[in-house]
Design a protein around this motif. Sequence first.
Motif, PDB file in Angstrom:
ATOM      1  N   HIS A 100       0.860  -1.187   0.000  1.00  0.00           N
ATOM      2  CA  HIS A 100       0.000   0.000   0.000  1.00  0.00           C
ATOM      3  C   HIS A 100       0.905   1.249   0.000  1.00  0.00           C
ATOM      4  O   HIS A 100       2.030   1.189   0.520  1.00  0.00           O
ATOM      5  N   GLU A 152      -5.906  -4.752  -2.936  1.00  0.00           N
ATOM      6  CA  GLU A 152      -6.538  -4.778  -4.257  1.00  0.00           C
ATOM      7  C   GLU A 152      -6.958  -6.172  -4.699  1.00  0.00           C
ATOM      8  O   GLU A 152      -8.020  -6.338  -5.281  1.00  0.00           O
ATOM      9  N   ASN A 297     -11.172  -9.454  -7.416  1.00  0.00           N
ATOM     10  CA  ASN A 297     -10.698  -8.458  -8.378  1.00  0.00           C
ATOM     11  C   ASN A 297     -10.866  -9.045  -9.777  1.00  0.00           C
ATOM     12  O   ASN A 297     -10.205 -10.010 -10.137  1.00  0.00           O
ATOM     13  N   SER A 320     -14.537  -0.470  -6.474  1.00  0.00           N
ATOM     14  CA  SER A 320     -13.337   0.306  -6.846  1.00  0.00           C
ATOM     15  C   SER A 320     -12.774  -0.214  -8.146  1.00  0.00           C
ATOM     16  O   SER A 320     -13.009  -1.369  -8.504  1.00  0.00           O
ATOM     17  N   GLY A 322      -9.216  -0.786 -10.655  1.00  0.00           N
ATOM     18  CA  GLY A 322      -7.769  -1.019 -10.523  1.00  0.00           C
ATOM     19  C   GLY A 322      -6.959  -0.015 -11.316  1.00  0.00           C
ATOM     20  O   GLY A 322      -5.786  -0.223 -11.584  1.00  0.00           O
ATOM     21  N   SER A 323      -7.610   1.078 -11.706  1.00  0.00           N
ATOM     22  CA  SER A 323      -6.837   2.126 -12.362  1.00  0.00           C
ATOM     23  C   SER A 323      -7.215   3.440 -11.713  1.00  0.00           C
ATOM     24  O   SER A 323      -8.295   3.592 -11.167  1.00  0.00           O
ATOM     25  N   ALA A 324      -6.285   4.365 -11.754  1.00  0.00           N
ATOM     26  CA  ALA A 324      -6.567   5.647 -11.119  1.00  0.00           C
ATOM     27  C   ALA A 324      -6.226   6.752 -12.089  1.00  0.00           C
ATOM     28  O   ALA A 324      -5.268   6.652 -12.851  1.00  0.00           O
ATOM     29  N   THR A 326      -4.529   9.707 -13.017  1.00  0.00           N
ATOM     30  CA  THR A 326      -3.451  10.586 -12.569  1.00  0.00           C
ATOM     31  C   THR A 326      -3.078  11.489 -13.739  1.00  0.00           C
ATOM     32  O   THR A 326      -2.894  11.011 -14.844  1.00  0.00           O
ATOM     33  N   GLU A 331      -4.099   5.320 -15.337  1.00  0.00           N
ATOM     34  CA  GLU A 331      -2.942   4.460 -15.099  1.00  0.00           C
ATOM     35  C   GLU A 331      -3.389   3.228 -14.337  1.00  0.00           C
ATOM     36  O   GLU A 331      -4.015   3.355 -13.288  1.00  0.00           O
ATOM     37  N   SER A 333      -3.201   0.289 -11.671  1.00  0.00           N
ATOM     38  CA  SER A 333      -2.583   0.366 -10.350  1.00  0.00           C
ATOM     39  C   SER A 333      -1.206  -0.297 -10.352  1.00  0.00           C
ATOM     40  O   SER A 333      -0.932  -1.175 -11.166  1.00  0.00           O
ATOM     41  N   HIS A 334      -0.367   0.119  -9.398  1.00  0.00           N
ATOM     42  CA  HIS A 334       0.982  -0.458  -9.320  1.00  0.00           C
ATOM     43  C   HIS A 334       0.919  -1.954  -9.009  1.00  0.00           C
ATOM     44  O   HIS A 334       1.799  -2.705  -9.374  1.00  0.00           O
ATOM     45  N   ARG A 337       0.131  -3.725 -12.313  1.00  0.00           N
ATOM     46  CA  ARG A 337       1.321  -3.596 -13.178  1.00  0.00           C
ATOM     47  C   ARG A 337       2.418  -4.540 -12.692  1.00  0.00           C
ATOM     48  O   ARG A 337       3.063  -5.214 -13.490  1.00  0.00           O
TER      49      ARG A 337
END
Length: 385
Positions: A100, A152, A297, A320, A322-324, A326, A331, A333-334, A337
């Motif tokens: 996190h 996630e 997920n 929610s 899995g992309s945000a 920005t 993008e 999520s890390h 990725r």
Amino acid sequence: MSKIVYADNNATTQTDPEVLEAMEPFFCELYGNPSSIHTFGGQVAGHIRKARESLASLLGCEPTEIIFTSCGTESDNSGIMSALYLNPERRKIVISKVEHPAVKNLGSELVRRGYKVEEIPVDGKGRLDMDKLKQEVNAETAVVSVMWANNETGNIYPVREVAQIAHQHGALFHTDAVQAVGKIPMNLAKESIDMLSLSGHKLHAPKGIGALYVKRGVRFRPYIIGGHQERSRRGGTENVTGIVALGKAAELAEKNMKLENTKVKALRDRLEKELVSAVPKTRVNGDTESRLPNTSNISFEFIEGEAILLLMNQLGICASSGSACTTGSLEPSHVLRAMGVPYTAAHGSIRFSLSRFNTEDEIDYIIKSLPPIIERLRQISPYWK
Ligand code: PLP
């Protein structure tokens, strides 16, 4: 909006009405300062003691091993910074790539301060590369921090084995258990975990209260320096209502642990199975062999998760993606990725996270509502067809 179906419990949870009831007297009746000499204030200390005992019982540890904090983030920062402070000759920390931001971004800050931070990769299912971990932990390492469960994907990590590896090299082991506490049983007396972070609002207490467990015998340096509260390990007048709430939430979590792993798990499994069979081109992200009972997920390929969320939102369904967004671009999520989830799938990922307050009817509602949304978005997607 009238009907709300809340499937975003890894973001935050509803305060349990029993928790609210337990907190109530501490606003206008028992509002004294637990450090006061007079009986009016002093009696509050007894309620803090009881809350600490309830939390210790949930964790399987001693009450004296618990330090109340303001949130999971503070606990993560306090634990890791203490380990670095107490071992100044060791300049390295080892974390996973899927932590996190409370740990990951602290890691980035530590790099700026001259520390070496190694992020251990995960495989396509989000499982930790244990060989790489063994290579990276060495005599330079002050602390290893690997989360107990991922927010996630719900993946559960082998914290016992990771703690052993840390200890073989004289490093401390900290785990971010913010998503794990209250969802899976734990008995810290039997583990060799040195420090563990948790957060009240993930287990049906309100926001603004957390805790850090520090195993007896493990040295600790306070992060917030001030008064003698928390046996001089965390300064600041206690958040009495929050502490009482967390104690009650812990008591209820212990009582409902079986429910999490039967009722909540069955709801999650049915939701996942029916969505995957109703919608073509989906994939479940994470390690379905080792996962929290409440989290699913799912990637709906060739469309944007944010668009799915917006349309679900119109129907009162909260989840929610899995992309945000920005700087104007979406993008993935890390976490996704790091798992190497393909671009077309990572963008369309949705996290459903349930709790004991969800019902069969709500799951039916999501199962009925989602496939037409996916169909509609795919019809206008340039990547579909
Ligand atoms: N760690 C994990 C795994 C989380 O999921 C969260 C919250 O989403 C945090 C830490 C941060 O907790 P808090 O919101 O209490 O600071």
